[in-house]
Design a protein around this motif. Structure first.
Motif, mmCIF file in Angstrom:
data_model
loop_
_atom_site.group_PDB
_atom_site.id
_atom_site.type_symbol
_atom_site.label_atom_id
_atom_site.label_comp_id
_atom_site.label_asym_id
_atom_site.label_seq_id
_atom_site.Cartn_x
_atom_site.Cartn_y
_atom_site.Cartn_z
ATOM 1 N N THR A 262 0.827 -1.208 0.000
ATOM 2 C CA THR A 262 0.000 0.000 0.000
ATOM 3 C C THR A 262 0.859 1.255 0.000
ATOM 4 O O THR A 262 2.054 1.203 0.324
ATOM 5 C CB THR A 262 -0.920 0.030 1.235
ATOM 6 O OG1 THR A 262 -0.105 0.016 2.424
ATOM 7 C CG2 THR A 262 -1.851 -1.185 1.268
ATOM 8 N N CYS B 294 3.811 1.049 -3.228
ATOM 9 C CA CYS B 294 3.223 0.611 -4.504
ATOM 10 C C CYS B 294 4.129 1.000 -5.668
ATOM 11 O O CYS B 294 4.646 2.129 -5.701
ATOM 12 C CB CYS B 294 1.848 1.251 -4.714
ATOM 13 S SG CYS B 294 0.635 0.736 -3.496
ATOM 14 N N HIS C 78 3.359 1.857 -8.704
ATOM 15 C CA HIS C 78 2.883 3.013 -9.472
ATOM 16 C C HIS C 78 2.989 4.315 -8.689
ATOM 17 O O HIS C 78 2.835 5.392 -9.262
ATOM 18 C CB HIS C 78 1.457 2.797 -9.974
ATOM 19 C CG HIS C 78 0.432 2.541 -8.919
ATOM 20 N ND1 HIS C 78 0.619 1.662 -7.878
ATOM 21 C CD2 HIS C 78 -0.826 3.037 -8.747
ATOM 22 C CE1 HIS C 78 -0.456 1.627 -7.125
ATOM 23 N NE2 HIS C 78 -1.350 2.451 -7.630
ATOM 24 N N LYS D 294 2.572 10.912 -7.288
ATOM 25 C CA LYS D 294 3.294 10.539 -6.078
ATOM 26 C C LYS D 294 3.394 11.706 -5.100
ATOM 27 O O LYS D 294 3.698 11.507 -3.927
ATOM 28 C CB LYS D 294 4.691 10.029 -6.435
ATOM 29 C CG LYS D 294 5.658 11.104 -6.921
ATOM 30 C CD LYS D 294 7.056 10.535 -7.039
ATOM 31 C CE LYS D 294 8.068 11.624 -7.371
ATOM 32 N NZ LYS D 294 9.435 11.129 -7.403
ATOM 33 N N ALA E 78 -3.904 4.189 -2.643
ATOM 34 C CA ALA E 78 -3.178 3.317 -3.565
ATOM 35 C C ALA E 78 -2.835 1.978 -2.911
ATOM 36 O O ALA E 78 -2.434 1.922 -1.755
ATOM 37 C CB ALA E 78 -1.897 4.009 -4.033
ATOM 38 N N SER F 89 -1.335 -2.238 -4.325
ATOM 39 C CA SER F 89 -0.893 -3.054 -5.461
ATOM 40 C C SER F 89 -0.833 -4.516 -5.065
ATOM 41 O O SER F 89 -0.522 -4.846 -3.918
ATOM 42 C CB SER F 89 0.499 -2.607 -5.942
ATOM 43 O OG SER F 89 0.475 -1.284 -6.418
ATOM 44 N N GLN G 120 2.617 -7.121 -11.481
ATOM 45 C CA GLN G 120 1.939 -6.235 -10.532
ATOM 46 C C GLN G 120 0.600 -5.785 -11.099
ATOM 47 O O GLN G 120 0.438 -5.641 -12.309
ATOM 48 C CB GLN G 120 2.807 -5.004 -10.238
ATOM 49 C CG GLN G 120 3.089 -4.159 -11.475
ATOM 50 C CD GLN G 120 4.223 -3.184 -11.271
ATOM 51 O OE1 GLN G 120 5.240 -3.519 -10.710
ATOM 52 N NE2 GLN G 120 4.049 -1.962 -11.743
ATOM 53 N N ASN H 116 -1.974 -2.708 -10.251
ATOM 54 C CA ASN H 116 -1.999 -1.465 -9.472
ATOM 55 C C ASN H 116 -3.408 -0.892 -9.384
ATOM 56 O O ASN H 116 -4.127 -0.838 -10.373
ATOM 57 C CB ASN H 116 -1.055 -0.431 -10.103
ATOM 58 C CG ASN H 116 0.387 -0.918 -10.117
ATOM 59 O OD1 ASN H 116 0.846 -1.516 -9.150
ATOM 60 N ND2 ASN H 116 1.097 -0.670 -11.202
#
Length: 744
Positions: free
Chosen positions: A635, A639, A641, A649, A658, A660, A668, A670
């Motif tokens: 989390t 993650c 992404h 970000k 977020a 994944s 992965q 996402n």
């Protein structure tokens, strides 16, 4: 009845291998062909086999595509999306199709050109076709058509206006779809093209499709290129955009506000305040309030998001003052403090400038600054050197003193005349309150890509933050008195009072009041006494059942409740959730759906063209992931992404939503949940599938609620009976057993 036995040599039907997919393939003018596709074979050999079946030469000029509304080409990358029972179509290859359309859109026939542009707009959604068309310099061709094509057909426009409008609409649609794939940089476009797109915002106000796509292109240009921002800002003015907000089409209003937000967001710091002043002059807030917020229709999610972004960007203008320390030597800044003192105490005469009078003046100022509630009585400017809230606190105090003078004087005099040490220091309280309001409204933070949380009341006043402060400072003073807080230990009292005040404000904001007066009314109903009642009722579940027998009962029941919560989470995963795809180039409605199979062994997921109404069937989701292959669930910042470069970000709210799924060595999946509730449901459900504990806030709340309800139900028969802490003693054995009745 007779029983018929199957012959010994008859074969039992076995399920087809996992790599074999049964499909139907269409070809114009021929009967559809049923065949089995071996996913291990190269796609080119499968296409050759299909072509040979219909005696078609040059198989390298053909391709397969889905026969549904998407018409997407099948490639080696996406061929695993083919499901049993799918209907495919044999068609010309993407390269040949792109070449043909490239030629057709340059036709001299208006009808042929129009049909070609319509096809191009449809095919451009497919990234495989888009890549081929872009390789033919198709984007340049479309921009040239936009730049010069309108003049070419200017004479025909009067007699063929519908045709001309459709042609331009399809051209812009194709351009938007092609650019959305991120293959071509936005920095490559000429000033002539920008001027033409900007002119459509005025020229085609009545043509919804052209206007919508023109606004979308302008927004993308501004968001994706600093150079283009400057060029667009020169070509488009707020005055040109305002009329589109006064219409009735919510989609056009949404795109218009999106362009304004983009210009606002990308404006240099020195230009942002200037733009805010222009927006105020054009009465943007009032127009949005009248024609959008108070219009007789529901506000959709995209509009709510754009209003939220505008709200955040407007409040972020306060960041500069919030982070500016006061300069004790700056006379203009010190004059603001003098003005606060003058309004509060209104000295009728000033002492003479003799040395004795100077001492009296200093003494009087010190006494008045103490009454105003500053920490530093000699030089109050020192109180505003901490950031945040910096000079913003002083700005708020002056606004309150000037625009709500009676309330300001009442608060200052009321507290300065008290002798029971229960006075609420106005200066210190204002500084703390301003800091808290900035935290609540997240002043200085970037807008979230997923949030729709706008507050209508902030669109009802040009100085909404200052008015918000004025209401809250009066609330703070009232709550301080109700809590009988003292100024002797201000830090201790501040924490207690501010905690209650923040709870009052947050509870009032969650009701989404439509005006500042309604917000004020909500706060009046949330007195300190009412907050205590609410807290008490919320604590009932925790504090009423603390005796040892009840705690033992809780321990016994808890595994059952946790299993119930686990089943609920898994059932929600089986129902599935629609997730929004976030696009850094342009925010738009692109969705994908994920759901768990009923046997809890496979996750099915796939892209959607639009937000679904209800559940999406498993067989319509192209991809799947066996639960047994999942290695971990991560989390937030962990993650993949969220580690990538980009604006996402930097956004705290997106980070909090977020998560994944990690599988295989580098695979992965996402996610960015639509809200905190869905985030908790999915992370809990995935952890439950992996045999791990469910640790979300939602699980804790559900566990507390369900435990409390279950215990209350079990104790209904014991109502008004006091439960002892220890079990009652076992009585002594009776002296005889004469009372026992022998059933034998």
């Amino acid at each position: 009845c007779p029983v018929v036995l199957a012959p010994r040599n008859s074969s039992v039907a076995m399920p087809p291998p996992a790599d074999i997919v049964k499909v139907a393939i269409e070809w114009p003018g021929a009967f559809p062909k049923l065949m089995e596709i071996d996913q291990k074979k190269p796609l080119s050999s499968i296409i050759k086999e299909v072509c040979d079946g219909w005696s078609l030469a040059n198989h390298d000029q053909f391709a397969l595509q889905h026969a549904d509304s998407s018409n997407f080409y099948i490639t080696e990358k996406n061929r695993n999306e083919i499901k049993n029972g799918a209907i495919l179509r044999l068609t010309t290859s993407p390269a040949q199709n792109a070449q043909q359309l490239h030629e057709r859109i340059q036709s001299s026939s208006m009808d042929a050109k129009l049909e070609a542009l319509k096809d191009l707009a449809n095919y451009s959604r497919d990234v495989t076709f888009a890549q081929e068309f872009i390789n033919l310099d198709g984007i340049s061709l479309l921009t040239q058509m936009v730049e010069s094509g309108t003049e070419r057909y200017q004479k025909l426009q009067k007699i063929m206006k519908p045709c001309f409008g459709d042609m331009l609409s399809f051209t812009l649609t194709a351009f938007v779809e092609l650019m959305d794939h991120g293959i071509v940089s936005w920095d490559t476009f000429s000033v002539a093209f920008i001027k033409k797109i900007a002119s459509y915002v005025n020229k085609f106000a009545s043509d919804i499709s052209i206007l919508q796509r023109s606004l979308a292109i302008l927004e993308s240009m501004v968001l994706n290129s600093h150079d283009l921002y400057q060029k667009v800002a020169q070509e488009i003015t707020i005055g040109q955009l305002i009329p589109h907000l006064q219409g009735t089409d919510q989609e056009i209003q949404t795109y218009t506000i999106a362009v304004i937000n983009a210009l606002f967001l990308k404006a240099p710091d020195d230009k942002r305040q200037e733009m805010a002043n222009i927006l105020a002059q054009k009465q943007l807030r009032s127009i949005i309030l009248t024609h959008v917020i108070r219009a007789q229709r529901a506000i959709n999610n995209e509009m709510a998001h754009q209003l939220y972004v505008l709200q955040v960007l407007t409040f972020n203008l306060l960041e500069d003052r919030m982070m500016t320390k006061m300069d004790p030597q700056d006379q203009a800044q010190r004059d603001i403090i003098f003005e606060l003192r003058r309004i509060a105490f209104d000295a009728e005469s000033e002492p003479n400038n003799s040395s004795g009078s100077m001492e009296k003046r200093k003494s009087m100022y010190t006494r008045d600054y103490k009454k105003l509630g500053f920490i530093n009585h000699v030089n109050p400017a020192m109180d505003f050197t901490q950031t945040p809230p910096g000079m913003l606190a002083l700005d708020n105090m002056l606004y309150f003193a000037k625009h709500h003078q009676d309330a300001y004087i009442r608060i200052v005099l009321e507290n300065s005349s008290r002798e029971d040490k229960h006075e609420c220091p106005f200066g210190r309280s204002s500084i703390e309150l301003t800091k808290m309001l900035c935290e609540i409204l997240k002043v200085g933070e970037l807008p979230s890509e997923t949030c729709n949380d706008f507050h209508p009341m902030f669109f009802t006043h040009d100085r909404s933050f200052e008015e918000f402060f004025c209401i809250c400072i009066q609330l703070l003073n009232k709550t301080w008195k109700e809590m009988r807080a003292t100024s002797e230990d201000f830090n201790k009292a501040r924490k207690r009072v501010m905690q209650v005040v923040k709870e009052q404000i947050m509870r009032a904001l969650t009701t989404k009041p439509s005006s500042l007066d309604q917000f004020k009314s909500k706060l009046q109903n949330l007195s300190y006494t009412e907050i205590l009642k609410i807290r008490q009722s919320e604590r009932m579940n925790q504090e009423d059942f603390q005796s040892r027998p009840i705690l033992e009962l809780k321990e016994k029941i808890q595994p059952e409740i946790l299993e119930l919560i686990k089943q609920q989470r898994l059932n929600r995963l089986v129902e599935g959730t629609c997730f929004r795809k976030l696009n850094s180039r342009r925010r738009q409605d692109k969705f994908w759906y994920c759901r768990l199979s009923p046997n809890h062994k496979v996750l099915h997921y796939g892209d959607l063209e639009e937000s679904p109404q209800g559940e999406v069937p498993h067989d319509s989701l192209q991809d799947k992931l066996p639960v047994a292959d999942i290695k971990a669930v991560v989390t937030g910042k962990d993650c993949p992404h969220m580690k990538e470069k980009g604006a996402l970000k930097q956004n705290k709210e997106v980070l909090e939503l977020a998560f994944s799924i990690l599988y295989d060595s580098s695979g992965q999946l996402n996610f960015i949940a639509p809200d905190k509730h869905e985030y908790c449901v999915w992370t809990d459900g995935l952890n439950a599938l992996l045999g791990k504990d469910m640790l979300s806030d939602l699980t804790r709340n559900d566990l507390d609620t369900l435990l409390s309800m279950e215990i209350k139900l079990r104790l209904l028969d014991l109502e008004n009976i006091q439960i002892p802490d220890a079990p009652p003693p076992i009585p002594k054995e009776p002296s005889n057993y004469d009372f026992v009745y022998d059933c034998n």
